[in-house]
Structure formats: structure tokens, C-alpha cells
Design a protein around this motif. Structure first.
Motif, mmCIF file in Angstrom:
data_model
loop_
_atom_site.group_PDB
_atom_site.id
_atom_site.type_symbol
_atom_site.label_atom_id
_atom_site.label_comp_id
_atom_site.label_asym_id
_atom_site.label_seq_id
_atom_site.Cartn_x
_atom_site.Cartn_y
_atom_site.Cartn_z
ATOM 1 N N ALA A 40 25.300 33.918 67.038
ATOM 2 C CA ALA A 40 26.411 33.483 66.188
ATOM 3 C C ALA A 40 25.948 32.744 64.938
ATOM 4 C CB ALA A 40 27.366 32.588 66.985
ATOM 5 N N GLY A 41 24.716 32.219 64.950
ATOM 6 C CA GLY A 41 24.195 31.493 63.798
ATOM 7 C C GLY A 41 23.986 30.014 64.042
ATOM 8 N N LYS A 42 24.070 29.573 65.298
ATOM 9 C CA LYS A 42 23.955 28.157 65.616
ATOM 10 C C LYS A 42 22.588 27.589 65.261
ATOM 11 C CE LYS A 42 24.553 28.644 69.999
ATOM 12 N NZ LYS A 42 24.396 30.127 69.976
ATOM 13 N N THR A 43 21.537 28.222 65.786
ATOM 14 C CA THR A 43 20.192 27.696 65.573
ATOM 15 C C THR A 43 19.788 27.786 64.109
ATOM 16 O OG1 THR A 43 19.485 28.173 67.843
ATOM 17 C CG2 THR A 43 17.762 27.979 66.181
ATOM 18 N N THR A 44 20.134 28.883 63.455
ATOM 19 C CA THR A 44 19.825 28.989 62.023
ATOM 20 C C THR A 44 20.501 27.878 61.241
ATOM 21 O OG1 THR A 44 19.509 31.383 62.122
ATOM 22 C CG2 THR A 44 20.031 30.457 59.981
ATOM 23 N N THR A 45 21.730 27.540 61.600
ATOM 24 C CA THR A 45 22.448 26.467 60.919
ATOM 25 C C THR A 45 21.709 25.146 61.050
ATOM 26 O OG1 THR A 45 24.618 27.533 61.193
ATOM 27 C CG2 THR A 45 24.594 25.138 60.878
ATOM 28 N N VAL A 46 21.309 24.779 62.279
ATOM 29 C CA VAL A 46 20.659 23.478 62.444
ATOM 30 C C VAL A 46 19.248 23.484 61.864
ATOM 31 C CG1 VAL A 46 22.077 22.804 64.412
ATOM 32 C CG2 VAL A 46 19.918 23.995 64.820
ATOM 33 N N GLU A 47 18.588 24.650 61.835
ATOM 34 C CA GLU A 47 17.278 24.718 61.189
ATOM 35 C C GLU A 47 17.407 24.491 59.678
ATOM 36 O OE1 GLU A 47 14.824 27.630 64.289
ATOM 37 O OE2 GLU A 47 15.751 28.485 62.489
ATOM 38 N N CYS A 48 18.502 24.945 59.092
ATOM 39 C CA CYS A 48 18.758 24.650 57.675
ATOM 40 C C CYS A 48 19.032 23.165 57.478
ATOM 41 C CB CYS A 48 19.930 25.487 57.163
ATOM 42 S SG CYS A 48 19.579 27.255 56.967
ATOM 43 N N LEU A 49 19.721 22.542 58.415
ATOM 44 C CA LEU A 49 19.968 21.099 58.320
ATOM 45 C C LEU A 49 18.658 20.320 58.321
ATOM 46 C CD1 LEU A 49 22.937 20.483 60.824
ATOM 47 C CD2 LEU A 49 23.038 21.029 58.398
ATOM 48 N N ALA A 50 17.735 20.757 59.170
ATOM 49 C CA ALA A 50 16.468 20.037 59.324
ATOM 50 C C ALA A 50 15.444 20.390 58.253
ATOM 51 C CB ALA A 50 15.885 20.315 60.702
ATOM 52 N N LEU A 52 14.004 23.336 58.015
ATOM 53 C CA LEU A 52 13.063 24.309 58.554
ATOM 54 C C LEU A 52 13.331 25.714 58.028
ATOM 55 C CD1 LEU A 52 13.051 23.072 62.258
ATOM 56 C CD2 LEU A 52 11.410 22.533 60.458
ATOM 57 N N ARG A 53 14.510 25.934 57.494
ATOM 58 C CA ARG A 53 14.877 27.202 56.857
ATOM 59 C C ARG A 53 15.460 26.897 55.483
ATOM 60 N NH1 ARG A 53 12.728 31.422 59.933
ATOM 61 N NH2 ARG A 53 13.090 30.978 62.136
ATOM 62 N N VAL A 54 15.240 27.797 54.539
ATOM 63 C CA VAL A 54 15.788 27.640 53.195
ATOM 64 C C VAL A 54 17.065 28.467 53.104
ATOM 65 C CG1 VAL A 54 15.405 27.970 50.733
ATOM 66 C CG2 VAL A 54 13.496 27.301 52.217
ATOM 67 N N PRO A 55 18.215 27.858 52.874
ATOM 68 C CA PRO A 55 19.463 28.619 52.776
ATOM 69 C C PRO A 55 19.433 29.577 51.584
ATOM 70 C CG PRO A 55 19.891 26.264 53.023
ATOM 71 C CD PRO A 55 18.433 26.408 52.738
ATOM 72 N N ASP A 56 20.161 30.662 51.711
ATOM 73 C CA ASP A 56 20.328 31.593 50.602
ATOM 74 C C ASP A 56 21.553 31.255 49.754
ATOM 75 O OD1 ASP A 56 18.090 33.289 51.207
ATOM 76 O OD2 ASP A 56 19.235 34.013 52.933
ATOM 77 N N GLY A 57 22.366 30.356 50.240
ATOM 78 C CA GLY A 57 23.537 29.942 49.483
ATOM 79 C C GLY A 57 24.180 28.738 50.144
#
Length: 255
Positions: A40-50, A52-57
Motif C-alpha cells: 500500500a505504500g506504508k514503508t515507503t512513506t516512513v522511509e521518506c520521513l526518515a 532514507l528515500r528521496v520523494p519524487d513529489g
């Protein structure tokens, strides 16, 4: 006052959209749950918070800081325990906490952190010899040794037996009592219902609802005294096309 602000977060991996459009705010001092089906995108969301991932928008702020442009302040504010985090088998618990403490300017006392999480007698135990519950406690220790204002805990109790799970829930409450804001990603509905002040349900990369567990339950059509957060979650994340087939099954089961 919101310590976490997310506006229209978007993240893709090639042609796959992991997070379509997520907006939410987390108040300082609360336990905020993030629920969603697999993918659903849960882990990607929190990785962006931390960071650890660069958001695309979209826009992400942690205590006013951009995790991408200001990684230093965010690392001082946020402690992270990720679901798939692993340590080398031969690394001792005390060595792991000492290592993570070295990443911070003003860490907590590693021995005190281990003791506070009930791991004082496991300080010299290698990671491979820790039980599942002890590994989760060690993960929490690594997230807390930097004295963060925010702790992100991803699938904290996955694979734990009921006793270890409830011990971990007590630790989460203690973390909040220390003044730490907790973002809790979980598949365990009872866990979210018992621990979380508010919950965001993410479905197909978007926020389907944000409310208290009681508020989400009350919104279920024909909700009654036995309606649970799981019922609310299923109602929010099950398209009509995914509804289970009515009994009897359209194929034989018995010979």
C-alpha cells in the motif's frame, strides 16, 4: 503542534508507483499508526520521513526540517526501527548499541538503554543467539540511543508470540511517556487499536482515512458493540471486486 507534516507525497520506482498522494500530520507526543495492505505504500512513506528515500513529489517536514535537504538535523530528531533490519550474526548486543551511539553527538548511555529495555543480561549475547522478542527490543534500543524526538517503528511485533507482543506494546507506551512521538507501522489491528491515538489507513498509495481508532470504528456502516478496527480497515481497503465469494464456493472442495 505537528512535529511531522506530509503534503502530497509521491514516490515511484521506475514504472511502479509506491506512493501516489499521501498527506498527513503527526502531533508531538502522540502514537500515530499507519495501516495498509501489503504494497500500500506504508514503508515507503516512513522511509521518506526518515530521509532514507528521496520523494519524487510533495513536501515532508520533520520539526520544520526537510529530510533530503537537511539530513543532519533530521537524523538527530528521528530514530528508526525498520522491519527488515538485520545485524551481523556475531555482533554482540552491547557492540551494536555502542556502534549506533557513536553516530550521535549526544547519545544516551548505551548500557542504560539496554537495561531500560530489559537487555542488560544480554549485553554480551551475539545477535544470532537472541530470541525474536529480544531482537525487537535491541532494534528499539538502536532507535532510541540517539535520544530522538520521533521514533519510527515498522512492523515491530511481526512474528512475535502473544506474550512478547504484549511486552513490546508496554515498551511502546513507555517510549511515549518519555516524551517521544511514535510512528507505528503495523498489520496487527489489535495493536493499533490498543496503542494508537490516531491512525492513517493507506490504500493504493493514498490516505483512505485518518481518525482515532474509535472514530474509524464508528464510521463502519451498521457498527455495533462488537465492531473492531479490523472491520473498519477491511471496509476502507476492500474494493467491491475483491469481496470474497459467497458460500458455497464455485468449485468442489470435498471428494
Amino acid at each position: 503542534m505537528a512535529i511531522i507534516e506530509v503534503e502530497h507525497l509521491h514516490k515511484r520506482y521506475g514504472a511502479t508507483v509506491a506512493v501516489e498522494d499521501v498527506s498527513l500530520a503527526v502531533e508531538e507526543g502522540e502514537i500515530f499508526g499507519i495501516l495498509g495492505r501489503n504494497g500500500a505504500g506504508k514503508t515507503t512513506t516512513v522511509e521518506c520521513l526518515a530521509g532514507l528515500r528521496v520523494p519524487d513529489g510533495g513536501r515532508v517536514r520533520i520539526a520544520g526540517h526537510d529530510p533530503v535537504r537537511e539530513p543532519g538535523p533530521v537524523r538527530r530528531i528521528v530514530g528508526v526501527q525498520l522491519q527488515d533490519a538485520q545485524l551481523p550474526d556475531k555482533l554482540r548486543a552491547s557492540e551494536a548499541v555502542d556502534l549506533f551511539a557513536s553516530f550521535h553527538d549526544e547519545p544516551a548511555d548505551p548500557r542504560a538503554v539496554l537495561a531500560g529495555l530489559g537487555l542488560a543480561d544480554k549485553a554480551d549475547t551475539r545477535f544470532r543467539d537472541l530470541s525474536g522478542g529480544q531482537r525487537q527490543r535491541l532494534s528499539i534500543a538502536l532507535a532510541l540511543v540517539g535520544r530522538p524526538r520521533v521514533a519510527i517503528l515498522d512492523e515491530l511485533t511481526t512474528g512475535l508470540d502473544p506474550h512478547a507482543r504484549r511486552e513490546t506494546w508496554a515498551l511502546v507506551r513507555e517510549i511515549r511517556e518519555m516524551g517521544v512521538t511514535v510512528v507505528l507501522v503495523t498489520h496487527v489491528m489489535e495493536e493499533a487499536e490498543r496503542l494508537c491515538d490516531r491512525v492513517a489507513v493507506i490504500h493504493e498509495g493514498r490516505v483512505a482515512a485518518i481518525d482515532t481508532p474509535a472514530g474509524l470504528i464508528a464510521a463502519v456502516p451498521d457498527a455495533g458493540p462488537r465492531t473492531s478496527l479490523e472491520d473498519a480497515f477491511v471496509a476502507l481497503t476492500t474494493p467491491s471486486a475483491d469481496a470474497p465469494a459467497p458460500w458455497p464456493f464455485p468449485f468442489p472442495i470435498a471428494r
